[in-house]
Design an enzyme around this catalytic site. Sequence first.
Site: not given
Length: 279
Positions: A15, A17, A196
């Site tokens: 990922d 961001d 996250d």
Amino acid sequence: MSTTEHKPIRACLFDMDGLLLNTEDIYTKVKNIILAENGRPSLPWSIKAQLQGRPGLMATNVFFEWAQLEISREEYHKRSAELYSEFFPSCSPLPGVPELLETLSIATTPSGLPIEVALATSSITRSFELKTAHLPDLFKYFPKNQQIRGDDPRIPHGRGKPAPDIYLVALESINARLRSEGKTVILPDECLVFEDAVPGVEAGRRAGMRVVWIPHKELRKEFAGKEEEILAGIPMMSSAEGEVVEENKKIGQVGDGWGELREWIVGFDYARYGIQVKK
């Protein structure tokens, strides 16, 4: 899925961001500016958690339902774009990220195969470019055709995270090259997803991959006591407007050993995943 035996990892899928870059704090800042301008309270983490990892349209649907703004979506998007254009070009890598990517670029499996990497971000191309144009030394580790974005035409509408599609497309971007080179393709259970966001963890598990979850400290507080369920890929949130809902989601089991919770990327345990690091 075995709780004790795992194949060595051959590919790491990332990922972006809030995992590679500190952009999640920028997203929060921009939304809070707009909320304040419209006399609304700041964004709570109970809502923020539902926005993370999801494609822009789905996240906007969740946000608008909560925020009850008096401005139109068109006005909201215009103001957001102005603020993102101001703040995204100053975003930076999170601690340990450059070192991890550099290490993986020369690491191997126990049999000597290189560790492959791909990016799987819900950010659309324009947003991606705002965030990454000033960071060429970081994104050089991801081949261009292995940078999968939220507006990739191979990801059907409504099939963003928590659906597994983006991670399966990221894996296929690697395997397409391996097939063309006459090499053995990589299976989902040979992949390690770095995430996250809670929907992102679910997406990775539903793709049949192992997952490392590195949540923001405030997100960790929001889901205190539910960490094991999240690592198993068990859905934690209701579907957003526009998402494709599946009755039989492929997920793991609590304690199955396919998920790891970490506070930081710093100090990552390569040996745990069979990744051989050159001294």
